[in-house]
Design an enzyme around this catalytic site. Structure first.
Site, PDB file in Angstrom:
ATOM      1  N   GLU A  45      20.506 -30.577 -29.592  1.00 21.75           N
ATOM      2  CA  GLU A  45      21.217 -31.088 -28.463  1.00 21.75           C
ATOM      3  C   GLU A  45      21.330 -32.620 -28.428  1.00 21.75           C
ATOM      4  O   GLU A  45      20.262 -33.234 -28.829  1.00 21.75           O
ATOM      5  CB  GLU A  45      20.330 -30.479 -27.104  1.00 21.75           C
ATOM      6  CG  GLU A  45      21.033 -30.870 -25.777  1.00 21.75           C
ATOM      7  CD  GLU A  45      20.102 -30.446 -24.752  1.00 21.75           C
ATOM      8  OE1 GLU A  45      18.835 -30.557 -24.862  1.00 21.75           O
ATOM      9  OE2 GLU A  45      20.749 -30.408 -23.648  1.00 21.75           O
ATOM     10  N   SER A  91      19.745 -40.520 -34.708  1.00 22.17           N
ATOM     11  CA  SER A  91      18.708 -41.180 -35.701  1.00 22.17           C
ATOM     12  C   SER A  91      18.289 -40.120 -36.488  1.00 22.17           C
ATOM     13  O   SER A  91      17.942 -39.151 -36.175  1.00 22.17           O
ATOM     14  CB  SER A  91      17.911 -41.672 -34.748  1.00 22.17           C
ATOM     15  OG  SER A  91      16.651 -41.892 -35.344  1.00 22.17           O
ATOM     16  N   GLY A  96      27.264 -39.299 -32.498  1.00 22.39           N
ATOM     17  CA  GLY A  96      27.386 -40.804 -32.337  1.00 22.39           C
ATOM     18  C   GLY A  96      25.746 -41.098 -31.828  1.00 22.39           C
ATOM     19  O   GLY A  96      25.170 -40.727 -31.007  1.00 22.39           O
ATOM     20  N   GLU A 154      28.697 -40.178 -37.566  1.00 23.73           N
ATOM     21  CA  GLU A 154      28.510 -41.298 -36.638  1.00 23.73           C
ATOM     22  C   GLU A 154      27.181 -41.906 -36.127  1.00 23.73           C
ATOM     23  O   GLU A 154      27.216 -42.554 -35.106  1.00 23.73           O
ATOM     24  CB  GLU A 154      29.438 -40.741 -35.182  1.00 23.73           C
ATOM     25  CG  GLU A 154      30.806 -40.175 -35.677  1.00 23.73           C
ATOM     26  CD  GLU A 154      31.404 -39.811 -34.350  1.00 23.73           C
ATOM     27  OE1 GLU A 154      32.019 -40.476 -33.770  1.00 23.73           O
ATOM     28  OE2 GLU A 154      31.458 -38.560 -33.850  1.00 23.73           O
ATOM     29  N   LYS A 199       4.644 -26.753 -33.383  1.00 25.48           N
ATOM     30  CA  LYS A 199       4.965 -27.778 -34.068  1.00 25.48           C
ATOM     31  C   LYS A 199       6.310 -27.940 -34.683  1.00 25.48           C
ATOM     32  O   LYS A 199       6.501 -27.194 -35.451  1.00 25.48           O
ATOM     33  CB  LYS A 199       3.813 -28.835 -34.883  1.00 25.48           C
ATOM     34  CG  LYS A 199       2.862 -29.288 -33.997  1.00 25.48           C
ATOM     35  CD  LYS A 199       1.862 -30.027 -34.930  1.00 25.48           C
ATOM     36  CE  LYS A 199       0.531 -30.604 -34.083  1.00 25.48           C
ATOM     37  NZ  LYS A 199      -0.445 -31.129 -34.999  1.00 25.48           N
TER      38      LYS A 199
HETATM   39  C1  LIG Z   1      23.040 -27.952 -26.712  1.00 27.54           C
HETATM   40  C2  LIG Z   1      24.563 -27.775 -26.732  1.00 27.54           C
HETATM   41  C3  LIG Z   1      24.900 -27.314 -28.144  1.00 27.54           C
HETATM   42  C4  LIG Z   1      25.041 -26.636 -25.709  1.00 27.54           C
HETATM   43  O1  LIG Z   1      26.227 -26.197 -25.914  1.00 27.54           O
HETATM   44  P1  LIG Z   1      26.704 -24.938 -25.629  1.00 27.54           P
HETATM   45  O2  LIG Z   1      28.213 -24.959 -25.658  1.00 27.54           O
HETATM   46  O3  LIG Z   1      26.281 -23.965 -26.872  1.00 27.54           O
HETATM   47  O4  LIG Z   1      26.297 -24.245 -24.555  1.00 27.54           O
HETATM   48  P2  LIG Z   1      26.746 -24.751 -22.988  1.00 27.54           P
HETATM   49  O5  LIG Z   1      27.974 -23.768 -22.896  1.00 27.54           O
HETATM   50  O6  LIG Z   1      27.030 -25.964 -22.873  1.00 27.54           O
HETATM   51  O7  LIG Z   1      25.691 -23.909 -22.199  1.00 27.54           O
HETATM   52  C5  LIG Z   1      25.291 -22.780 -22.244  1.00 27.54           C
HETATM   53  C6  LIG Z   1      24.527 -22.613 -21.024  1.00 27.54           C
HETATM   54  O8  LIG Z   1      23.209 -23.021 -21.028  1.00 27.54           O
HETATM   55  C7  LIG Z   1      23.019 -24.004 -20.092  1.00 27.54           C
HETATM   56  N1  LIG Z   1      22.694 -25.173 -20.660  1.00 27.54           N
HETATM   57  C8  LIG Z   1      23.268 -26.103 -21.393  1.00 27.54           C
HETATM   58  N2  LIG Z   1      22.199 -27.198 -22.031  1.00 27.54           N
HETATM   59  C9  LIG Z   1      21.093 -26.875 -21.151  1.00 27.54           C
HETATM   60  C10 LIG Z   1      19.945 -27.397 -21.039  1.00 27.54           C
HETATM   61  N3  LIG Z   1      19.370 -28.815 -21.859  1.00 27.54           N
HETATM   62  N4  LIG Z   1      19.049 -27.122 -20.111  1.00 27.54           N
HETATM   63  C11 LIG Z   1      19.171 -25.788 -19.501  1.00 27.54           C
HETATM   64  N5  LIG Z   1      20.204 -25.008 -19.581  1.00 27.54           N
HETATM   65  C12 LIG Z   1      21.283 -25.722 -20.362  1.00 27.54           C
HETATM   66  C13 LIG Z   1      24.389 -24.242 -19.539  1.00 27.54           C
HETATM   67  O9  LIG Z   1      24.549 -24.634 -18.326  1.00 27.54           O
HETATM   68  C14 LIG Z   1      24.987 -22.995 -19.518  1.00 27.54           C
HETATM   69  O10 LIG Z   1      24.687 -22.311 -18.649  1.00 27.54           O
HETATM   70  P3  LIG Z   1      25.223 -20.817 -18.001  1.00 27.54           P
HETATM   71  O11 LIG Z   1      25.269 -19.822 -19.126  1.00 27.54           O
HETATM   72  O12 LIG Z   1      24.368 -20.615 -16.697  1.00 27.54           O
HETATM   73  O13 LIG Z   1      26.645 -21.261 -17.596  1.00 27.54           O
HETATM   74  C15 LIG Z   1      25.318 -29.078 -26.200  1.00 27.54           C
HETATM   75  O14 LIG Z   1      24.949 -29.340 -24.789  1.00 27.54           O
HETATM   76  C16 LIG Z   1      25.138 -30.218 -26.950  1.00 27.54           C
HETATM   77  O15 LIG Z   1      24.318 -31.139 -26.851  1.00 27.54           O
HETATM   78  N6  LIG Z   1      26.151 -30.402 -27.762  1.00 27.54           N
HETATM   79  C17 LIG Z   1      26.234 -31.674 -28.733  1.00 27.54           C
HETATM   80  C18 LIG Z   1      27.332 -32.367 -28.821  1.00 27.54           C
HETATM   81  C19 LIG Z   1      27.469 -33.523 -29.431  1.00 27.54           C
HETATM   82  O16 LIG Z   1      26.375 -34.518 -29.084  1.00 27.54           O
HETATM   83  N7  LIG Z   1      28.284 -33.768 -30.398  1.00 27.54           N
HETATM   84  C20 LIG Z   1      28.649 -35.136 -31.289  1.00 27.54           C
HETATM   85  C21 LIG Z   1      29.898 -35.663 -31.122  1.00 27.54           C
HETATM   86  S1  LIG Z   1      29.717 -37.395 -31.442  1.00 27.54           S
HETATM   87  C22 LIG Z   1      30.376 -38.211 -30.277  1.00 27.54           C
HETATM   88  O17 LIG Z   1      30.869 -37.672 -29.197  1.00 27.54           O
HETATM   89  C23 LIG Z   1      30.352 -39.788 -30.076  1.00 27.54           C
HETATM   90  C24 LIG Z   1      29.386 -40.140 -28.756  1.00 27.54           C
HETATM   91  C25 LIG Z   1      29.138 -41.591 -28.886  1.00 27.54           C
HETATM   92  O18 LIG Z   1      29.692 -42.281 -29.763  1.00 27.54           O
HETATM   93  O19 LIG Z   1      27.999 -41.899 -28.370  1.00 27.54           O
END
Ligand SMILES: CC(C)(COP(=O)(O)OP(=O)(O)OC[C@H]1O[C@@H](n2cnc3c(N)ncnc32)[C@H](O)[C@@H]1OP(=O)(O)O)[C@@H](O)C(=O)NCCC(=O)NCCSC(=O)CCC(=O)O
Length: 179
Positions: A118, A80, A77, A60, A138
């Site tokens: 992320e 880059s 989605g 995506e 880095k």
């Molecule tokens: C980085 C992750 C992978 C983290 O997810 P996880 O499920 O592993 O962890 P989580 O359960 O959310 O978080 C675990 C703990 O870390 C914390 N936590 C999470 N992110 C944090 C951050 N950036 N900074 C500080 N703490 C953070 C949470 O609050 C939680 O705390 P506690 O332990 O205190 O509770 C996610 O946020 C992420 O970015 N996923 C990417 C998903 C994605 O983009 N998929 C693409 C689909 S494509 C799409 O959707 C199309 C969209 C479009 O077209 O635009």
């Protein structure tokens, strides 16, 4: 008369449609792309020539020239992947197996297997990344390393690399049953 593009490369699907592949918008894949069976390129996805996937993938975001995406990886989605054709970039980028490049994220280094970037985080080669032992490197020094979660700590703004255990993400089987 309608002109769909003025370019050096035509659309791939005008010449070949690999089996087991779904391409939502054929304009987004140029001739010379390699899409392995099980690949889905959604509307925002893109694949340039001399680039592509080696297995099942959800695309995506943009796979740019010279980049190979390993089996089981998801390019989220609007994501880059930095190229080397223009803009002065020299780092060779590839994406390992079972990786997730989050929505609107970016990658300027090679990801090993089972890595996650992320959503919204752009990891360039020079991005200073804090490791779990507190040291700062880095990002390009982590090129090719397996099992890394790149995340921007939202309370400090610091980009961190955290070790991920086990296999990375699992793709949705139903989405990839393309035959
Ligand atoms: C980085 C992750 C992978 C983290 O997810 P996880 O499920 O592993 O962890 P989580 O359960 O959310 O978080 C675990 C703990 O870390 C914390 N936590 C999470 N992110 C944090 C951050 N950036 N900074 C500080 N703490 C953070 C949470 O609050 C939680 O705390 P506690 O332990 O205190 O509770 C996610 O946020 C992420 O970015 N996923 C990417 C998903 C994605 O983009 N998929 C693409 C689909 S494509 C799409 O959707 C199309 C969209 C479009 O077209 O635009």
């Amino acid at each position: 008369m309608q002109v769909f593009g003025v370019d050096k490369f035509p659309r791939m699907t005008d010449y070949v449609v690999p089996s087991g592949v779904r391409i939502a918008d054929a304009d987004r894949v140029r001739l010379g792309a390699h899409l392995a069976a099980g690949t889905t390129v959604m509307h925002e996805g893109f694949c340039n020539f001399n680039a592509g996937t080696l297995g099942t993938s959800m695309v995506e975001g943009r796979i740019v020239q010279g980049v190979v995406v390993g089996d089981g990886s998801d390019i989220g989605g609007g994501a880059s992947i930095m190229g080397t054709l223009s803009g002065g970039g020299t780092e060779r980028v590839s994406i390992g197996r079972r990786c997730l490049v989050g929505a609107q994220a970016g990658v300027g280094i090679a990801l090993g297997d089972d890595c996650v970037v992320e959503a919204g985080l752009y990891v360039t080669a020079g991005t200073k990344v804090t490791l779990e032992d507190g040291s700062v490197v880095k990002a390009k020094e982590l090129s090719g390393r397996d099992g890394v979660l790149f995340i921007r700590n939202s309370t400090t703004g610091v980009v961190e690399a955290r070790t991920r255990k086990g296999h990375g993400i699992a793709l949705n089987d139903a989405l990839h049953a393309n035959d």
